[in-house]
Design a protein around this motif. Structure first.
Motif, PDB file in Angstrom:
ATOM      1  N   ALA A 120       0.829  -1.081   0.119  1.00 42.37           N
ATOM      2  CA  ALA A 120       0.004   0.116   0.074  1.00 42.37           C
ATOM      3  C   ALA A 120       1.084   1.185  -0.078  1.00 42.37           C
ATOM      4  N   GLY A 121       1.891   1.100   0.772  1.00 42.54           N
ATOM      5  CA  GLY A 121       2.801   2.430   0.899  1.00 42.54           C
ATOM      6  C   GLY A 121       3.405   2.765  -0.501  1.00 42.54           C
ATOM      7  N   VAL A 122       3.923   1.544  -1.067  1.00 41.44           N
ATOM      8  CA  VAL A 122       4.608   1.909  -2.440  1.00 41.44           C
ATOM      9  C   VAL A 122       3.735   2.378  -3.462  1.00 41.44           C
ATOM     10  N   ALA A 123       2.469   1.790  -3.370  1.00 43.11           N
ATOM     11  CA  ALA A 123       1.529   2.304  -4.249  1.00 43.11           C
ATOM     12  C   ALA A 123       1.104   3.648  -4.065  1.00 43.11           C
ATOM     13  N   VAL A 124       0.899   4.285  -2.911  1.00 42.16           N
ATOM     14  CA  VAL A 124       0.687   5.500  -2.612  1.00 42.16           C
ATOM     15  C   VAL A 124       1.688   6.457  -3.170  1.00 42.16           C
ATOM     16  N   VAL A 125       3.083   5.996  -2.743  1.00 41.47           N
ATOM     17  CA  VAL A 125       4.070   6.971  -3.321  1.00 41.47           C
ATOM     18  C   VAL A 125       3.932   7.159  -4.756  1.00 41.47           C
ATOM     19  N   GLY A 126       3.932   6.029  -5.664  1.00 43.49           N
ATOM     20  CA  GLY A 126       3.811   5.889  -6.910  1.00 43.49           C
ATOM     21  C   GLY A 126       2.644   6.756  -7.630  1.00 43.49           C
ATOM     22  N   PHE A 127       1.411   6.686  -6.682  1.00 44.50           N
ATOM     23  CA  PHE A 127       0.182   7.202  -7.249  1.00 44.50           C
ATOM     24  C   PHE A 127       0.462   9.015  -6.984  1.00 44.50           C
ATOM     25  N   LEU A 128       0.959   9.192  -5.885  1.00 45.82           N
ATOM     26  CA  LEU A 128       1.312  10.674  -5.601  1.00 45.82           C
ATOM     27  C   LEU A 128       2.123  11.363  -6.519  1.00 45.82           C
ATOM     28  N   THR A 129       3.279  10.477  -6.968  1.00 43.49           N
ATOM     29  CA  THR A 129       4.339  11.096  -7.789  1.00 43.49           C
ATOM     30  C   THR A 129       3.524  11.208  -9.551  1.00 43.49           C
ATOM     31  N   VAL A 130       2.774  10.464  -9.718  1.00 44.57           N
ATOM     32  CA  VAL A 130       2.076  10.499 -10.844  1.00 44.57           C
ATOM     33  C   VAL A 130       1.146  11.672 -10.696  1.00 44.57           C
ATOM     34  N   LEU A 131       0.310  11.846  -9.719  1.00 46.55           N
ATOM     35  CA  LEU A 131      -0.777  12.891  -9.585  1.00 46.55           C
ATOM     36  C   LEU A 131       0.196  14.235  -9.493  1.00 46.55           C
TER      37      LEU A 131
END
Length: 112
Positions: free
Chosen positions: A97-108
């Motif tokens: 979940a943490g890795v996914a959130v970091v990736g999501f926020l990076t793209v966002l």
């Protein structure tokens, strides 16, 4: 294309919260939700690939894509537990979940 990917990932994240809630309470989540979460994650990655191939994405989107790809690999690992009818380790769920959130926020960060 990147905006659509962000929308798809946001919807996938809602399913991920539901799945994580089950896993952290040591319960199995419904397969349908797991498959929907995985399918939406895959669609988001495909949309990012399309944007990257078109040249319509920045270096930051590429970094976010790589991070989300790592999260997807963690998701496959988590699904392997579900397939074997074993509960996933909570630490792996949290890292995924943490890795996914970091990736999501990076793209966002490239959309807003």
């Amino acid at each position: 294309m990147i905006v659509y990917a962000v929308i798809v990932f946001a919807i996938a994240a809602l399913g991920g919260l539901y799945l994580a809630g089950h896993a952290l309470r040591e319960k199995f989540a419904p397969w349908a939700v797991s498959l929907l979460h995985a399918g939406l994650g895959a669609l988001g990655l495909i949309l990012l690939i399309a944007a990257l191939i078109e040249g319509a994405a920045s270096q930051t989107v590429l970094i976010g894509f790589v991070i989300l790809l790592a999260a997807a690999l963690g998701g496959f690992f988590l699904a392997s537990f579900h397939l074997r009818k074993r509960l996933a380790p909570k630490a792996v769920v949290v890292v995924h979940a943490g890795v996914a959130v970091v990736g999501f926020l990076t793209v966002l960060s490239q959309v807003i």
